[in-house]
Motif scaffolding. Structure first.
Motif, PDB file in Angstrom:
ATOM      1  N   GLU A  62       0.838  -1.187   0.000  1.00  0.00           N
ATOM      2  CA  GLU A  62       0.000   0.000   0.000  1.00  0.00           C
ATOM      3  C   GLU A  62       0.879   1.246   0.000  1.00  0.00           C
ATOM      4  O   GLU A  62       1.927   1.272   0.648  1.00  0.00           O
ATOM      5  CB  GLU A  62      -0.898   0.029   1.252  1.00  0.00           C
ATOM      6  N   MET A  63       0.451   2.275  -0.722  1.00  0.00           N
ATOM      7  CA  MET A  63       1.134   3.566  -0.627  1.00  0.00           C
ATOM      8  C   MET A  63       1.000   4.077   0.799  1.00  0.00           C
ATOM      9  O   MET A  63      -0.094   4.065   1.369  1.00  0.00           O
ATOM     10  CB  MET A  63       0.545   4.561  -1.616  1.00  0.00           C
ATOM     11  N   PHE A  64       2.105   4.550   1.382  1.00  0.00           N
ATOM     12  CA  PHE A  64       2.075   4.962   2.780  1.00  0.00           C
ATOM     13  C   PHE A  64       1.471   6.349   2.964  1.00  0.00           C
ATOM     14  O   PHE A  64       1.026   6.690   4.048  1.00  0.00           O
ATOM     15  CB  PHE A  64       3.489   4.924   3.363  1.00  0.00           C
ATOM     16  N   THR A  65       1.468   7.145   1.900  1.00  0.00           N
ATOM     17  CA  THR A  65       0.899   8.487   1.998  1.00  0.00           C
ATOM     18  C   THR A  65       0.047   8.782   0.775  1.00  0.00           C
ATOM     19  O   THR A  65       0.301   8.247  -0.307  1.00  0.00           O
ATOM     20  CB  THR A  65       2.002   9.557   2.132  1.00  0.00           C
ATOM     21  N   THR A  66      -0.938   9.627   0.958  1.00  0.00           N
ATOM     22  CA  THR A  66      -1.782  10.056  -0.160  1.00  0.00           C
ATOM     23  C   THR A  66      -1.190  11.281  -0.860  1.00  0.00           C
ATOM     24  O   THR A  66      -1.737  11.770  -1.836  1.00  0.00           O
ATOM     25  CB  THR A  66      -3.196  10.405   0.336  1.00  0.00           C
ATOM     26  N   SER A  67      -0.061  11.777  -0.341  1.00  0.00           N
ATOM     27  CA  SER A  67       0.578  12.977  -0.907  1.00  0.00           C
ATOM     28  C   SER A  67       2.046  12.686  -1.176  1.00  0.00           C
ATOM     29  O   SER A  67       2.930  13.213  -0.492  1.00  0.00           O
ATOM     30  CB  SER A  67       0.424  14.156   0.069  1.00  0.00           C
ATOM     31  N   THR A 108       8.992   6.848  -3.304  1.00  0.00           N
ATOM     32  CA  THR A 108       7.718   6.164  -3.064  1.00  0.00           C
ATOM     33  C   THR A 108       7.849   5.358  -1.780  1.00  0.00           C
ATOM     34  O   THR A 108       8.705   4.473  -1.678  1.00  0.00           O
ATOM     35  CB  THR A 108       7.368   5.222  -4.229  1.00  0.00           C
ATOM     36  N   ALA A 109       7.029   5.658  -0.790  1.00  0.00           N
ATOM     37  CA  ALA A 109       7.021   4.921   0.472  1.00  0.00           C
ATOM     38  C   ALA A 109       5.916   3.876   0.416  1.00  0.00           C
ATOM     39  O   ALA A 109       4.763   4.197   0.131  1.00  0.00           O
ATOM     40  CB  ALA A 109       6.800   5.872   1.638  1.00  0.00           C
ATOM     41  N   LEU A 110       6.273   2.622   0.676  1.00  0.00           N
ATOM     42  CA  LEU A 110       5.339   1.504   0.553  1.00  0.00           C
ATOM     43  C   LEU A 110       5.225   0.732   1.860  1.00  0.00           C
ATOM     44  O   LEU A 110       6.219   0.512   2.563  1.00  0.00           O
ATOM     45  CB  LEU A 110       5.792   0.563  -0.564  1.00  0.00           C
ATOM     46  N   HIS A 111       4.001   0.295   2.135  1.00  0.00           N
ATOM     47  CA  HIS A 111       3.701  -0.499   3.335  1.00  0.00           C
ATOM     48  C   HIS A 111       3.321  -1.912   2.917  1.00  0.00           C
ATOM     49  O   HIS A 111       2.264  -2.111   2.317  1.00  0.00           O
ATOM     50  CB  HIS A 111       2.562   0.154   4.109  1.00  0.00           C
TER      51      HIS A 111
END
Length: 358
Positions: A281-286, A292-295
């Motif tokens: 999942e993308m860690f941030t909506t911004s 790219t930070a991913l969870h």
């Protein structure tokens, strides 16, 4: 090695070639001309207002963060600082260390800054606003036009750490009314670490001139005075400054800052589209263009970093502390291509087939 960290990043062949040469003596007219060109291109690429100057500091980005706090602000100021991660917290620590009165906007990891955070702080006597345009530890890109409006309406100095966003996300210093912009050689400039850069508006220059520095090495008045002759007060990272010159000239020749920003946006969007098939999942909506930070849904983020490094010779960026197992970051800075994105995603797909990503 394929390097998707957020610094140091992959350098071009032309930049690497300079690193293999003997370092020249620098107290010469020839080196001064290189430095004058570096300053001209930095002012051009940041869209700095007329009369702005650039300081080239032989420090990490943190050195220029501290130099900015020490030389632009004083104990008579009252600052607002955004703390949404490791680097926002660093600004907080610097304000505390130098005894600058401040209010901390503390955000949860990955949370964007909103009007609701700023509204209660209007017309409260604040004099400065400090923000990491991109909080590199979480991949968040803050809304700079919103911050700019708030600062203009309240007459605040705007100090921006753009270390991971300069040449990756749009930044117009004059349009935003930014007074200080900080960046580093090892991010989108794609050179070795060792140099950080501070762009100062005329208003920031007035602050520097009026304040007494309590440091010799981080004295911006001294740096600016020497910069008038294309030099630095002390021995700089000469080789890195020559590499920065090569990189800036290459960007100019390729179409300038707008062309580089377009390239960065294409790289980040290409990766996010390709990686969407994996259980992250993308860690941030911004998100920033540069990272790219991913969870991962059911796998340790740090384990993914370790396997990619040890078994595939691909480096991504791990996190520490509370985010160690929750979030990993993929950088898009430097000499990377969409084919490199494919290589990374294919490695992750292979890990999934092996049961290492679930």
């Amino acid at each position: 090695m394929l390097n998707f960290t957020v610094g140091p990043v992959m350098s071009s062949e032309a930049v690497r070639a300079i690193g293999s040469e003997q370092v020249p003596y620098f107290r010469t007219p020839e080196f001064s001309e290189v430095m004058f060109q570096n300053e001209r291109l930095m002012l051009q690429f940041t869209h700095a207002p007329k009369g702005s100057r650039v300081c080239f500091m032989t420090t990490s980005g943190t050195g220029s963060m501290e130099a900015s706090v020490m030389n632009v602000l004083s104990t008579a100021d009252k600052a607002i600082v955004v703390n949404g991660g490791s680097f926002g917290h660093r600004f907080v620590e610097l304000l505390q260390l130098h005894q600058i009165p401040h209010h901390e906007i503390s955000l949860e990891y990955g949370q964007p800054l909103t009007e609701e955070h700023l509204a209660p702080l209007a017309n409260q006597g604040y004099t400065a606003f400090l923000v990491n345009m991109g909080e590199t530890s979480t991949g968040v890109l803050y809304d700079m036009p919103m911050i700019s409006r708030f600062c203009r309406e309240n007459g605040l100095l705007l100090i921006v750490d753009a270390i991971s966003t300069f040449m990756a996300d749009p930044f117009n210093m004059e349009t935003l009314g930014a007074d200080v912009m900080i960046t580093g050689s090892q991010k989108a400039l794609a050179c070795p670490p060792g140099i950080s850069l501070i762009v100062l508006s005329p208003r920031a220059l007035e602050c520097v001139e009026s304040h007494h520095s309590v440091s010799m090495y981080l004295d911006l008045k001294l740096a600016l005075k020497n910069g008038e002759r294309g030099q630095t007060p002390f021995t700089p990272a000469v080789g890195t400054l020559l590499q920065i010159n090569q990189r800036l000239r290459d960007v100019e020749a390729a179409g300038g800052i707008e062309s580089e920003l377009k390239r960065m946006k294409v790289l980040s969007q290409d990766f996010r589209q390709k990686v969407a098939v994996l259980p992250f999942e993308m860690f941030t909506t911004s998100p920033q263009n540069g990272v790219t930070a991913l969870h991962p849904e059911a796998t340790s983020a740090y384990d993914i970093f370790t396997v990619l490094k040890d078994e595939y010779q691909i480096w991504i960026c791990p996190n520490g502390g509370d985010l160690r197992d929750r979030v990993f970051r993929v950088g898009h800075l430097g000499a990377l291509t969409t084919d490199d994105n494919t290589t990374l995603v294919n490695a992750m797909l292979d890990m999934q087939k092996r049961g290492l990503i679930k």
